[in-house]
Design an enzyme around this catalytic site. Structure first.
Site, short mmCIF file in Angstrom:
data_model
loop_
_atom_site.label_atom_id
_atom_site.label_comp_id
_atom_site.label_asym_id
_atom_site.label_seq_id
_atom_site.Cartn_x
_atom_site.Cartn_y
_atom_site.Cartn_z
N GLU A 196 0.72 -1.28 -0.10
CA GLU A 196 0.06 -0.01 -0.10
C GLU A 196 0.92 1.21 0.06
O GLU A 196 0.33 2.31 -0.52
CB GLU A 196 -1.07 0.00 1.18
CG GLU A 196 -1.92 -1.08 1.05
CD GLU A 196 -2.50 -1.46 2.50
OE1 GLU A 196 -3.37 -2.18 2.77
OE2 GLU A 196 -2.04 -0.70 3.42
N GLY A 229 -11.54 -5.81 4.82
CA GLY A 229 -12.54 -7.30 4.23
C GLY A 229 -13.93 -6.70 4.49
O GLY A 229 -14.58 -5.85 5.50
N MET A 274 -7.36 -4.29 10.56
CA MET A 274 -6.56 -4.47 11.85
C MET A 274 -5.92 -3.34 12.62
O MET A 274 -4.95 -3.47 13.37
CB MET A 274 -5.47 -5.68 11.67
CG MET A 274 -6.26 -6.94 11.15
SD MET A 274 -5.31 -8.30 10.56
CE MET A 274 -4.86 -8.94 12.22
N GLU A 275 -6.18 -2.18 12.00
CA GLU A 275 -5.43 -1.00 12.62
C GLU A 275 -5.97 0.25 12.91
O GLU A 275 -5.68 0.88 13.91
CB GLU A 275 -4.10 -0.59 11.81
CG GLU A 275 -3.27 -1.63 11.37
CD GLU A 275 -3.48 -2.90 10.21
OE1 GLU A 275 -4.50 -2.52 9.47
OE2 GLU A 275 -3.11 -3.58 10.17
N ASP A 298 -11.54 -8.27 0.05
CA ASP A 298 -11.97 -9.50 0.35
C ASP A 298 -13.14 -9.29 0.97
O ASP A 298 -13.68 -8.25 1.36
CB ASP A 298 -11.04 -10.39 1.04
CG ASP A 298 -10.48 -9.77 2.35
OD1 ASP A 298 -9.51 -9.22 2.45
OD2 ASP A 298 -11.37 -9.96 3.14
N1 ADE Z 1 -7.78 -6.77 5.74
C1 ADE Z 1 -8.28 -6.97 4.74
N2 ADE Z 1 -9.11 -8.03 4.74
C2 ADE Z 1 -8.94 -8.33 6.06
C3 ADE Z 1 -9.85 -9.45 6.80
N3 ADE Z 1 -10.47 -10.21 6.02
N4 ADE Z 1 -9.88 -9.30 8.25
C4 ADE Z 1 -9.09 -8.49 8.57
N5 ADE Z 1 -8.41 -7.51 8.19
C5 ADE Z 1 -8.40 -7.54 6.83
#
Ligand code: ADE
Length: 242
Positions: free
Chosen positions: A7, A73, A184-185, A208
């Site tokens: 990124e 996600g 996650m951040e 995703d």
């Molecule tokens: N970042 C991108 N896809 C993710 C997911 N499925 N879970 C947690 N962080 C992500």
């Protein structure tokens, strides 16, 4: 600030007169972008890594605002890979000290959802719309036109887990029915910014569907699409007036 090297790599190539300062095992790249002094850094993955990187940006580098670009996600039904979520609020979906505190509440702070800075978020939204409009007129990017890409604003849910099963996706959706996506951040960075009075804005490109095929989609999308789009959005953000 971004959570993955893919990124931030594109962005690093655009920074003028870059000087790298290494601190806490991180490379902070200082320089100018679109004529503005900036520091670009790979946050590393997860809440602790991101919070620690944000604290260094504020305390050691004296930044006056933080912008986070990344992937996520999808949680909200109907959102798909390539859609973009601009954060309006951020929550740590894995923070749960019930029955002592409310679900998601940060103990001692009395906060559950951290708000994005309104002005920077409006500017970010405009920047993303411009990037999509520019890509729409480029035939090479016909899969990412404004007609096919949803840009939405709302709640981003952060946790120290990669959500890679439909069961976990459904569990998060039942806990937070208005969550748009998981990553996650950002809620960790939003908390640090809140505690230090630093404006914060963030966007996430969906890589995703946070379900059983998440891991595969994620790798491919990261390489091919997310890096260039994230970098273009940051550049457009800086071009717009404050
Ligand atoms: N970042 C991108 N896809 C993710 C997911 N499925 N879970 C947690 N962080 C992500």
């Amino acid at each position: 600030m971004a959570a993955m090297t893919e990124e931030i790599d594109v962005l690093l190539g655009l920074i003028k007169n870059p000087v790298i300062e290494r601190e806490g095992m991180r490379d902070f790249v200082k320089g100018t972008l679109e004529g503005r002094a900036c520091v670009a850094v790979f946050s590393r993955i997860g809440k602790v890594a991101a919070a620690s990187t944000a604290t260094l940006l504020i305390q050691r580098f004296g930044v006056d605002s933080i912008l986070f670009a990344g992937v996520a996600g999808a949680i909200e039904p109907g959102l798909k890979v390539g859609d973009i979520v601009v954060g309006r609020e951020f929550i740590q979906w894995d923070l749960d000290a019930r029955p002592l505190f409310e679900y998601g509440e940060v103990p001692m702070l009395g906060m559950t959802r951290f708000p994005a800075d309104e002005r920077d978020t409006a500017r970010l939204r405009k920047a993303i719309d411009r990037v999509l409009a520019a890509r729409a007129s480029d035939p090479e990017n016909s899969d990412l036109t404004p007609h096919l890409t949803i840009v939405t604003e709302g709640l981003i849910a952060t946790g120290d887990r990669f959500v890679g099963t439909q069961a976990e996706n459904s569990r998060i959706r039942s806990l937070l029915p208005d969550a748009k996506c998981v990553e996650m951040e950002t809620a960790a960075v939003a908390q640090v910014c809140y505690e230090h009075g630093v404006p914060f804005a963030a966007f996430r490109i969906l890589s995703d569907s946070a379900d059983d095929s998440a891991a595969m989609d994620f790798q491919e999308f990261l390489r091919e699409k997310a890096g260039p789009i994230a970098a273009q959005a940051v550049v457009e953000f800086l071009r717009l007036p404050e």
